[in-house]
Design a protein around this motif. Structure first.
Motif, PDB file in Angstrom:
ATOM      1  N   ALA A 109       5.623   8.594  -2.394  1.00  0.00           N
ATOM      2  CA  ALA A 109       6.715   9.057  -3.269  1.00  0.00           C
ATOM      3  C   ALA A 109       7.321  10.360  -2.760  1.00  0.00           C
ATOM      4  CB  ALA A 109       6.203   9.229  -4.696  1.00  0.00           C
ATOM      5  N   ILE A 110       6.474  11.306  -2.378  1.00  0.00           N
ATOM      6  CA  ILE A 110       6.981  12.589  -1.859  1.00  0.00           C
ATOM      7  C   ILE A 110       7.745  12.369  -0.557  1.00  0.00           C
ATOM      8  CG2 ILE A 110       6.317  14.852  -0.944  1.00  0.00           C
ATOM      9  CD1 ILE A 110       6.074  14.650  -3.965  1.00  0.00           C
ATOM     10  N   PHE A 111       7.236  11.493   0.291  1.00  0.00           N
ATOM     11  CA  PHE A 111       7.919  11.162   1.544  1.00  0.00           C
ATOM     12  C   PHE A 111       9.318  10.631   1.265  1.00  0.00           C
ATOM     13  CE2 PHE A 111       8.774   7.573   4.553  1.00  0.00           C
ATOM     14  CZ  PHE A 111       9.101   8.345   5.660  1.00  0.00           C
ATOM     15  N   LEU A 112       9.433   9.676   0.350  1.00  0.00           N
ATOM     16  CA  LEU A 112      10.737   9.066   0.066  1.00  0.00           C
ATOM     17  C   LEU A 112      11.669  10.017  -0.677  1.00  0.00           C
ATOM     18  CD1 LEU A 112       9.611   5.466  -0.950  1.00  0.00           C
ATOM     19  CD2 LEU A 112      10.751   6.148   1.175  1.00  0.00           C
ATOM     20  N   ALA A 113      11.095  10.934  -1.451  1.00  0.00           N
ATOM     21  CA  ALA A 113      11.917  11.895  -2.194  1.00  0.00           C
ATOM     22  C   ALA A 113      12.492  12.974  -1.289  1.00  0.00           C
ATOM     23  CB  ALA A 113      11.092  12.540  -3.309  1.00  0.00           C
ATOM     24  N   SER A 114      11.828  13.264  -0.192  1.00  0.00           N
ATOM     25  CA  SER A 114      12.156  14.419   0.634  1.00  0.00           C
ATOM     26  C   SER A 114      13.005  14.050   1.842  1.00  0.00           C
ATOM     27  CB  SER A 114      10.862  15.078   1.124  1.00  0.00           C
ATOM     28  OG  SER A 114      10.231  14.241   2.097  1.00  0.00           O
ATOM     29  N   ASP A 115      13.426  15.082   2.583  1.00  0.00           N
ATOM     30  CA  ASP A 115      14.216  14.864   3.794  1.00  0.00           C
ATOM     31  C   ASP A 115      13.398  14.275   4.927  1.00  0.00           C
ATOM     32  OD1 ASP A 115      16.505  15.770   2.606  1.00  0.00           O
ATOM     33  OD2 ASP A 115      16.350  17.814   3.399  1.00  0.00           O
ATOM     34  N   ALA A 116      12.078  14.156   4.742  1.00  0.00           N
ATOM     35  CA  ALA A 116      11.249  13.504   5.752  1.00  0.00           C
ATOM     36  C   ALA A 116      11.657  12.044   5.951  1.00  0.00           C
ATOM     37  CB  ALA A 116       9.774  13.584   5.360  1.00  0.00           C
ATOM     38  N   SER A 117      12.305  11.466   4.943  1.00  0.00           N
ATOM     39  CA  SER A 117      12.748  10.064   5.021  1.00  0.00           C
ATOM     40  C   SER A 117      14.266   9.966   5.032  1.00  0.00           C
ATOM     41  CB  SER A 117      12.189   9.268   3.836  1.00  0.00           C
ATOM     42  OG  SER A 117      12.613   9.830   2.605  1.00  0.00           O
ATOM     43  N   SER A 118      14.934  10.959   5.619  1.00  0.00           N
ATOM     44  CA  SER A 118      16.389  11.074   5.501  1.00  0.00           C
ATOM     45  C   SER A 118      17.174   9.907   6.104  1.00  0.00           C
ATOM     46  CB  SER A 118      16.864  12.388   6.145  1.00  0.00           C
ATOM     47  OG  SER A 118      16.511  12.419   7.518  1.00  0.00           O
ATOM     48  N   TYR A 119      16.574   9.129   7.005  1.00  0.00           N
ATOM     49  CA  TYR A 119      17.271   7.980   7.594  1.00  0.00           C
ATOM     50  C   TYR A 119      16.662   6.656   7.134  1.00  0.00           C
ATOM     51  CZ  TYR A 119      20.209   5.604  11.076  1.00  0.00           C
ATOM     52  OH  TYR A 119      21.150   4.818  11.697  1.00  0.00           O
ATOM     53  N   ILE A 120      16.017   6.689   5.984  1.00  0.00           N
ATOM     54  CA  ILE A 120      15.418   5.481   5.428  1.00  0.00           C
ATOM     55  C   ILE A 120      16.094   5.156   4.101  1.00  0.00           C
ATOM     56  CG2 ILE A 120      13.308   4.425   4.523  1.00  0.00           C
ATOM     57  CD1 ILE A 120      11.721   6.206   6.396  1.00  0.00           C
ATOM     58  N   THR A 121      16.645   3.965   4.010  1.00  0.00           N
ATOM     59  CA  THR A 121      17.201   3.490   2.746  1.00  0.00           C
ATOM     60  C   THR A 121      17.129   1.971   2.714  1.00  0.00           C
ATOM     61  OG1 THR A 121      18.988   3.815   1.139  1.00  0.00           O
ATOM     62  CG2 THR A 121      19.653   3.261   3.394  1.00  0.00           C
ATOM     63  N   GLY A 122      16.947   1.417   1.513  1.00  0.00           N
ATOM     64  CA  GLY A 122      16.848  -0.022   1.352  1.00  0.00           C
ATOM     65  C   GLY A 122      15.479  -0.594   1.671  1.00  0.00           C
ATOM     66  N   GLU A 123      14.487   0.258   1.850  1.00  0.00           N
ATOM     67  CA  GLU A 123      13.142  -0.191   2.191  1.00  0.00           C
ATOM     68  C   GLU A 123      12.203  -0.075   0.994  1.00  0.00           C
ATOM     69  OE1 GLU A 123      12.147  -1.598   4.997  1.00  0.00           O
ATOM     70  OE2 GLU A 123      14.183  -1.433   5.787  1.00  0.00           O
ATOM     71  N   THR A 124      11.178  -0.907   0.977  1.00  0.00           N
ATOM     72  CA  THR A 124      10.115  -0.800  -0.012  1.00  0.00           C
ATOM     73  C   THR A 124       8.792  -0.641   0.725  1.00  0.00           C
ATOM     74  OG1 THR A 124      11.270  -2.084  -1.716  1.00  0.00           O
ATOM     75  CG2 THR A 124       8.873  -1.949  -1.888  1.00  0.00           C
ATOM     76  N   ILE A 125       8.126   0.471   0.475  1.00  0.00           N
ATOM     77  CA  ILE A 125       6.844   0.752   1.119  1.00  0.00           C
ATOM     78  C   ILE A 125       5.720   0.121   0.302  1.00  0.00           C
ATOM     79  CG2 ILE A 125       5.214   2.568   1.776  1.00  0.00           C
ATOM     80  CD1 ILE A 125       7.556   4.392   2.295  1.00  0.00           C
ATOM     81  N   MET A 126       4.911  -0.717   0.950  1.00  0.00           N
ATOM     82  CA  MET A 126       3.767  -1.324   0.290  1.00  0.00           C
ATOM     83  C   MET A 126       2.594  -0.338   0.314  1.00  0.00           C
ATOM     84  SD  MET A 126       5.356  -4.100  -0.295  1.00  0.00           S
ATOM     85  CE  MET A 126       4.038  -4.918  -1.193  1.00  0.00           C
ATOM     86  N   VAL A 127       2.090   0.013  -0.858  1.00  0.00           N
ATOM     87  CA  VAL A 127       0.918   0.892  -0.965  1.00  0.00           C
ATOM     88  C   VAL A 127      -0.152   0.054  -1.661  1.00  0.00           C
ATOM     89  CG1 VAL A 127       0.093   3.164  -1.685  1.00  0.00           C
ATOM     90  CG2 VAL A 127       2.529   2.827  -1.228  1.00  0.00           C
ATOM     91  N   ASP A 128      -0.777  -0.836  -0.886  1.00  0.00           N
ATOM     92  CA  ASP A 128      -1.487  -1.962  -1.495  1.00  0.00           C
ATOM     93  C   ASP A 128      -2.877  -2.243  -0.934  1.00  0.00           C
ATOM     94  OD1 ASP A 128      -0.880  -3.008   0.980  1.00  0.00           O
ATOM     95  OD2 ASP A 128       0.186  -4.767   0.237  1.00  0.00           O
ATOM     96  N   GLY A 129      -3.421  -1.315  -0.153  1.00  0.00           N
ATOM     97  CA  GLY A 129      -4.768  -1.521   0.362  1.00  0.00           C
ATOM     98  C   GLY A 129      -4.905  -2.732   1.263  1.00  0.00           C
ATOM     99  N   GLY A 130      -3.791  -3.220   1.795  1.00  0.00           N
ATOM    100  CA  GLY A 130      -3.801  -4.377   2.683  1.00  0.00           C
ATOM    101  C   GLY A 130      -3.560  -5.702   2.008  1.00  0.00           C
ATOM    102  N   TRP A 131      -3.246  -5.676   0.686  1.00  0.00           N
ATOM    103  CA  TRP A 131      -3.099  -6.915  -0.091  1.00  0.00           C
ATOM    104  C   TRP A 131      -2.111  -7.893   0.534  1.00  0.00           C
ATOM    105  CZ3 TRP A 131      -5.096  -8.428  -5.057  1.00  0.00           C
ATOM    106  CH2 TRP A 131      -4.496  -9.557  -5.613  1.00  0.00           C
ATOM    107  N   THR A 132      -0.883  -7.417   0.834  1.00  0.00           N
ATOM    108  CA  THR A 132       0.158  -8.337   1.309  1.00  0.00           C
ATOM    109  C   THR A 132      -0.038  -8.713   2.784  1.00  0.00           C
ATOM    110  OG1 THR A 132       1.606  -6.422   1.627  1.00  0.00           O
ATOM    111  CG2 THR A 132       1.927  -7.718  -0.357  1.00  0.00           C
ATOM    112  N   ALA A 133      -0.842  -7.944   3.505  1.00  0.00           N
ATOM    113  CA  ALA A 133      -1.149  -8.313   4.898  1.00  0.00           C
ATOM    114  C   ALA A 133      -2.227  -9.387   4.965  1.00  0.00           C
ATOM    115  CB  ALA A 133      -1.616  -7.076   5.661  1.00  0.00           C
ATOM    116  N   ASN A 134      -2.953  -9.554   3.879  1.00  0.00           N
ATOM    117  CA  ASN A 134      -4.108 -10.436   3.851  1.00  0.00           C
ATOM    118  C   ASN A 134      -3.669 -11.884   3.628  1.00  0.00           C
ATOM    119  OD1 ASN A 134      -6.614 -11.574   3.648  1.00  0.00           O
ATOM    120  ND2 ASN A 134      -7.245 -10.454   1.805  1.00  0.00           N
ATOM    121  N   GLY A 135      -3.954 -12.753   4.578  1.00  0.00           N
ATOM    122  CA  GLY A 135      -3.584 -14.157   4.460  1.00  0.00           C
ATOM    123  C   GLY A 135      -4.644 -15.006   3.789  1.00  0.00           C
ATOM    124  N   PHE A 136      -5.725 -14.387   3.332  1.00  0.00           N
ATOM    125  CA  PHE A 136      -6.857 -15.133   2.752  1.00  0.00           C
ATOM    126  C   PHE A 136      -6.438 -15.841   1.462  1.00  0.00           C
ATOM    127  CE2 PHE A 136     -11.109 -16.205   1.859  1.00  0.00           C
ATOM    128  CZ  PHE A 136     -11.314 -16.040   0.507  1.00  0.00           C
TER     129      PHE A 136
END
Length: 253
Positions: A226-253
């Motif tokens: 959240a702080i990354f997306l709120a700040s200028d650290a992400s100034s060239y990022i828009t339209g993206e959704t960051i997954m903070v999911d412990g690997g859930w969506t990467a897991n094909g199981f």
């Protein structure tokens, strides 16, 4: 790059869970806060915590499904601070029922809060950000936008909609200085999830077994993204959704 001193951040669903954790992190980073939810008592408690960190807090109770209340909260923020630099669109709810048993009114309530509420607040705050020529909107999505969750059809549909609202607004507003991104948690130890785990004895164990990190998230683990997306650290990022999911969506199981 992560500097937020003097910025004005509006957080919905700020009284508890992920909203509370992000609000406190924004305050620690130097941002003043506009705190929104339906419970004034919860907001007043959070406001005391925020002010103890040496920044300002405005309590603005608001039902995000009511366009008039949304605009009133935004107007109060502008009257108090003159600007809104960051929006955390966090307010949300769910129901857990088989799809064939979901009454229309319960379906509509989930859609109203999770999707229409996100749109209404993003629209109202976005108008101000467009006038300013800058701003960062962060919509709280979910793994349920990417993977189907049994017994949560309305929630999945609403969060899938949130991801498209994020992309659509990002594209429309990019040239005018307003960035719109998403943050998608997996199951997180919040009051919302606790209600589910209390009702289903084996639920937490099944979630952990499905998650590569073998645990649920803690609300404070949403803070970094959240702080990354709120700040200028992400100034060239828009339209993206960051997954903070412990690997859930990467897991094909």
């Amino acid at each position: 790059m992560f500097e937020l001193t003097g910025k004005i951040s509006l957080v919905t669903g700020a009284g508890r869970g992920i909203g509370h954790s992000i609000a406190m992190a924004l305050a620690e980073a130097g941002s003043h806060l506009v705190l929104c939810s339906r419970s004034r008592d919860e907001l007043e408690s959070v406001a005391q915590e925020v002010r103890a960190l040496g920044v300002k807090a405005l309590v603005a109770p608001c039902d995000v499904t009511d366009a008039g209340q949304v605009q009133a909260a935004v107007d109060a923020a502008i009257s108090e601070f003159g600007a809104i630099d960051v929006l955390i669109n966090n307010a949300g709810m769910t129901i857990k029922k088989p799809a064939e048993e979901v009454p229309l009114d319960e379906w509509q309530k989930v859609i109203d809060v999770n999707l229409t509420g996100v749109f209404l607040m993003a629209q109202a705050v976005g108008r101000q950000m467009l006038k300013q020529g800058h701003g960062s909107i962060i919509n709280i999505s979910s793994i349920a936008a990417k993977t189907a969750i049994t017994g949560s059809l309305a929630y999945c549909a609403s969060k899938g909609g949130v991801d498209m609202v994020t992309k659509g607004l990002a594209v429309e507003w990019a040239e005018r200085g307003v960035r719109v991104n998403g943050l998608a948690p997996a199951y997180t130890e919040t009051p919302l999830v606790k209600a589910i785990t209390d009702a289903k004895a084996d639920f937490a164990d099944r979630v952990k077994a499905r998650t590569p990190m073998n645990r649920m998230a803690r609300p404070e683990e949403m803070v970094g993204a959240a702080i990354f997306l709120a700040s200028d650290a992400s100034s060239y990022i828009t339209g993206e959704t960051i997954m903070v999911d412990g690997g859930w969506t990467a897991n094909g199981f």
